[in-house]
Motif scaffolding. Structure first.
Motif, PDB file in Angstrom:
ATOM      1  N   ARG A  13      -3.952 -28.258  35.454  1.00  0.00           N
ATOM      2  CA  ARG A  13      -2.893 -29.015  36.125  1.00  0.00           C
ATOM      3  C   ARG A  13      -3.053 -29.088  37.639  1.00  0.00           C
ATOM      4  N   TYR A  14      -3.682 -28.073  38.235  1.00  0.00           N
ATOM      5  CA  TYR A  14      -3.748 -28.011  39.693  1.00  0.00           C
ATOM      6  C   TYR A  14      -5.201 -27.923  40.161  1.00  0.00           C
ATOM      7  N   GLU A  15      -5.410 -28.295  41.408  1.00  0.00           N
ATOM      8  CA  GLU A  15      -6.747 -28.236  41.999  1.00  0.00           C
ATOM      9  C   GLU A  15      -7.001 -26.932  42.736  1.00  0.00           C
ATOM     10  N   CYS A  16      -5.983 -26.122  42.917  1.00  0.00           N
ATOM     11  CA  CYS A  16      -6.136 -24.837  43.609  1.00  0.00           C
ATOM     12  C   CYS A  16      -5.225 -23.805  42.949  1.00  0.00           C
ATOM     13  N   VAL A  17      -5.826 -22.747  42.398  1.00  0.00           N
ATOM     14  CA  VAL A  17      -5.067 -21.651  41.777  1.00  0.00           C
ATOM     15  C   VAL A  17      -5.487 -20.363  42.481  1.00  0.00           C
ATOM     16  N   GLU A  40     -29.105 -38.094  28.537  1.00  0.00           N
ATOM     17  CA  GLU A  40     -27.861 -37.552  27.985  1.00  0.00           C
ATOM     18  C   GLU A  40     -26.683 -38.014  28.829  1.00  0.00           C
ATOM     19  N   PHE A  41     -25.630 -38.488  28.147  1.00  0.00           N
ATOM     20  CA  PHE A  41     -24.416 -38.973  28.815  1.00  0.00           C
ATOM     21  C   PHE A  41     -23.411 -37.838  28.922  1.00  0.00           C
ATOM     22  N   TYR A  42     -22.843 -37.654  30.132  1.00  0.00           N
ATOM     23  CA  TYR A  42     -21.843 -36.612  30.371  1.00  0.00           C
ATOM     24  C   TYR A  42     -20.531 -37.269  30.811  1.00  0.00           C
ATOM     25  N   PRO A  43     -19.392 -36.933  30.179  1.00  0.00           N
ATOM     26  CA  PRO A  43     -18.102 -37.530  30.539  1.00  0.00           C
ATOM     27  C   PRO A  43     -17.584 -36.971  31.870  1.00  0.00           C
ATOM     28  N   PRO A  44     -16.541 -37.555  32.445  1.00  0.00           N
ATOM     29  CA  PRO A  44     -15.947 -36.999  33.671  1.00  0.00           C
ATOM     30  C   PRO A  44     -15.455 -35.577  33.431  1.00  0.00           C
ATOM     31  N   LYS A  45     -15.485 -34.751  34.467  1.00  0.00           N
ATOM     32  CA  LYS A  45     -15.069 -33.356  34.315  1.00  0.00           C
ATOM     33  C   LYS A  45     -14.592 -32.809  35.651  1.00  0.00           C
ATOM     34  N   LYS A  46     -14.038 -31.595  35.613  1.00  0.00           N
ATOM     35  CA  LYS A  46     -13.667 -30.874  36.814  1.00  0.00           C
ATOM     36  C   LYS A  46     -14.693 -29.775  37.072  1.00  0.00           C
ATOM     37  N   GLN A 120     -18.966 -24.944  29.664  1.00  0.00           N
ATOM     38  CA  GLN A 120     -18.575 -25.357  28.316  1.00  0.00           C
ATOM     39  C   GLN A 120     -17.154 -25.920  28.271  1.00  0.00           C
ATOM     40  N   ILE A 121     -16.304 -25.492  29.221  1.00  0.00           N
ATOM     41  CA  ILE A 121     -14.907 -25.932  29.232  1.00  0.00           C
ATOM     42  C   ILE A 121     -14.730 -27.031  30.271  1.00  0.00           C
ATOM     43  N   ASN A 122     -14.078 -28.141  29.857  1.00  0.00           N
ATOM     44  CA  ASN A 122     -13.770 -29.254  30.762  1.00  0.00           C
ATOM     45  C   ASN A 122     -12.274 -29.217  31.062  1.00  0.00           C
ATOM     46  N   PHE A 123     -11.913 -28.932  32.320  1.00  0.00           N
ATOM     47  CA  PHE A 123     -10.518 -28.805  32.709  1.00  0.00           C
ATOM     48  C   PHE A 123      -9.873 -30.137  33.079  1.00  0.00           C
ATOM     49  N   LEU A 124     -10.595 -31.253  32.906  1.00  0.00           N
ATOM     50  CA  LEU A 124     -10.035 -32.575  33.197  1.00  0.00           C
ATOM     51  C   LEU A 124      -9.333 -33.083  31.940  1.00  0.00           C
ATOM     52  N   THR A 125      -7.993 -33.195  32.016  1.00  0.00           N
ATOM     53  CA  THR A 125      -7.221 -33.567  30.819  1.00  0.00           C
ATOM     54  C   THR A 125      -7.530 -34.983  30.350  1.00  0.00           C
ATOM     55  N   GLN A 126      -7.910 -35.889  31.279  1.00  0.00           N
ATOM     56  CA  GLN A 126      -8.231 -37.265  30.873  1.00  0.00           C
ATOM     57  C   GLN A 126      -9.473 -37.340  30.000  1.00  0.00           C
ATOM     58  N   SER A 127     -10.302 -36.308  30.031  1.00  0.00           N
ATOM     59  CA  SER A 127     -11.536 -36.305  29.237  1.00  0.00           C
ATOM     60  C   SER A 127     -11.405 -35.481  27.958  1.00  0.00           C
ATOM     61  N   GLU A 300      -1.129 -19.290  56.549  1.00  0.00           N
ATOM     62  CA  GLU A 300      -2.163 -19.045  55.541  1.00  0.00           C
ATOM     63  C   GLU A 300      -1.666 -19.332  54.129  1.00  0.00           C
ATOM     64  N   GLY A 301      -0.331 -19.370  53.959  1.00  0.00           N
ATOM     65  CA  GLY A 301       0.228 -19.594  52.630  1.00  0.00           C
ATOM     66  C   GLY A 301       0.303 -21.056  52.223  1.00  0.00           C
ATOM     67  N   ALA A 302      -0.074 -21.989  53.112  1.00  0.00           N
ATOM     68  CA  ALA A 302      -0.047 -23.417  52.763  1.00  0.00           C
ATOM     69  C   ALA A 302      -1.084 -23.710  51.692  1.00  0.00           C
ATOM     70  N   TRP A 303      -0.764 -24.659  50.811  1.00  0.00           N
ATOM     71  CA  TRP A 303      -1.695 -25.005  49.724  1.00  0.00           C
ATOM     72  C   TRP A 303      -1.554 -26.465  49.373  1.00  0.00           C
ATOM     73  N   LEU A 304      -2.541 -26.961  48.624  1.00  0.00           N
ATOM     74  CA  LEU A 304      -2.619 -28.382  48.262  1.00  0.00           C
ATOM     75  C   LEU A 304      -2.038 -28.610  46.869  1.00  0.00           C
ATOM     76  N   LEU A 305      -1.096 -29.558  46.777  1.00  0.00           N
ATOM     77  CA  LEU A 305      -0.501 -29.946  45.503  1.00  0.00           C
ATOM     78  C   LEU A 305      -0.902 -31.386  45.201  1.00  0.00           C
ATOM     79  N   VAL A 306      -1.445 -31.602  44.010  1.00  0.00           N
ATOM     80  CA  VAL A 306      -1.842 -32.943  43.574  1.00  0.00           C
ATOM     81  C   VAL A 306      -0.945 -33.357  42.428  1.00  0.00           C
ATOM     82  N   GLN A 307      -0.154 -34.402  42.642  1.00  0.00           N
ATOM     83  CA  GLN A 307       0.733 -34.906  41.607  1.00  0.00           C
ATOM     84  C   GLN A 307      -0.014 -35.927  40.761  1.00  0.00           C
ATOM     85  N   GLU A 308       0.097 -35.789  39.436  1.00  0.00           N
ATOM     86  CA  GLU A 308      -0.566 -36.719  38.538  1.00  0.00           C
ATOM     87  C   GLU A 308       0.063 -38.095  38.647  1.00  0.00           C
ATOM     88  N   LEU A 309      -0.799 -39.151  38.518  1.00  0.00           N
ATOM     89  CA  LEU A 309      -0.294 -40.532  38.577  1.00  0.00           C
ATOM     90  C   LEU A 309       0.490 -40.862  37.329  1.00  0.00           C
TER      91      LEU A 309
END
Length: 309
Positions: A13-17, A40-46, A120-127, A300-309
């Motif tokens: 869900r997030y880009e920074c944990v 070999e074809f590779y799908p989108p991934k994180k 082995q694990i793809n964390f991109l939910t769209q894929s 130092e506690g600031a962080w990046l939040l990415v909201q899904e479209l």
């Protein structure tokens, strides 16, 4: 309780944990591609990476564990501290540590911490459900050679290079005949279209003149043009300054940040009921990362939040 599985859930869900006291797991989207060497074809991934410098608790992991495990905030925080303690001991005693389905840590020859992610694990939910597969190259020249060998044994001609010139002459005569007939038909059709267009144009001009004669425009005191300059924050990439249980405290934080010159605002409450205050919002990830580096000098506690479209 498995802290690793909770980190894995948040990486979807997030880009920074951030794992408080140890470091942060970062994810970056990679587009689909084809390996030219293996076809070999590779799908989108994180792509997962690790940053040892981001160790300050941003509340994301602690709040998630507290909610999922149904424990208090301080209890969840203590669980994370024990988990980090075990990781550090494993690195000191065995020079390696592993987080299932995420990656493994090890100390290099200079005792520097290195991270190797699992692919082995793809964390991109769209894929979800997509997997890599191999493609086979089209052997055009091989097939053409096989056809030519068949032509030597059979009376029919298949390849374009060996077609009869007689067929080409017949085709040329047919094209000339079709062109002459098409030209004559085109002249007749063009004449009909021109007559129709002229009639329609005359009718439209007649109706327009009639409407102009019936219309009356009265402008005694025309109003001056008013221009508003409104600066609107937009974008799915937010630099979070903090999350507050009480909305009044969040509003005070927004006021303080604006006095410091930031374009701070509230973006609403998250699923934990915390009111989120952001320094700014951005359209692109690169702009957001640059801003994050800037504000981390003072927070130092600031962080990046990415909201899904």
């Amino acid at each position: 309780m498995n802290i690793t599985s909770h980190i894995q859930d948040l990486l979807y869900r997030y880009e920074c944990v951030v794992l408080p006291g140890f470091g942060a797991f970062l994810s970056q989207k990679q587009s689909a591609y084809i390996d030219n060497d293996s076809n070999e074809f590779y799908p989108p991934k994180k792509l997962i990476s690790f940053n040892r410098q981001l160790i300050k608790n941003d509340g994301l992991l602690v709040n998630y564990i507290a909610e999922v495990e149904a424990v208090k905030y301080n209890v969840a925080s203590n669980m994370i501290q024990e988990f980090v303690y075990d990781l550090e001991n494993s690195l000191q005693n065995e020079s390696k540590a592993e987080l299932a389905n995420i990656g493994k840590f090890y100390l290099d020859s200079e005792d520097k911490l290195q991270f190797e992610p699992f692919t082995q694990i793809n964390f991109l939910t769209q894929s979800f459900g997509l997997d890599s597969f191999k493609t086979t190259a089209v052997q055009r020249e091989v097939y053409k050679q096989q056809v030519e060998e068949l032509e030597e044994k059979a009376p029919l001609l298949f390849t374009p290079e060996k077609r009869s010139s007689k067929i080409l002459r017949y085709a040329a005569i047919g094209l000339i005949a079709i062109g002459i007939s098409s030209f004559a038909g085109l002249n007749i059709y063009s004449s009909q279209v021109s007559k129709h267009n002229i009639a329609e144009q005359q009718e439209a001009e007649s109706k327009l003149q009639e409407q102009i004669q019936q219309a009356t425009f009265v402008i005694d005191n025309p109003l001056p043009a008013v221009t508003f300059e409104v600066e609107k924050q937009s974008g799915n990439y937010h630099i979070v300054a903090g999350a507050f249980r009480v909305e009044e405290n969040a509003e005070k934080k927004v006021k303080e940040l604006r006095e410091e010159g930031h374009k701070a605002r509230l973006i609403g409450a998250n699923k934990y009921g915390l009111h989120q205050v952001v320094y700014s919002s951005h359209q692109t990830r690169r702009e957001a990362i640059n801003k994050l580096y800037e504000v981390k000098r003072s927070n130092e506690g600031a962080w990046l939040l990415v909201q899904e479209l």
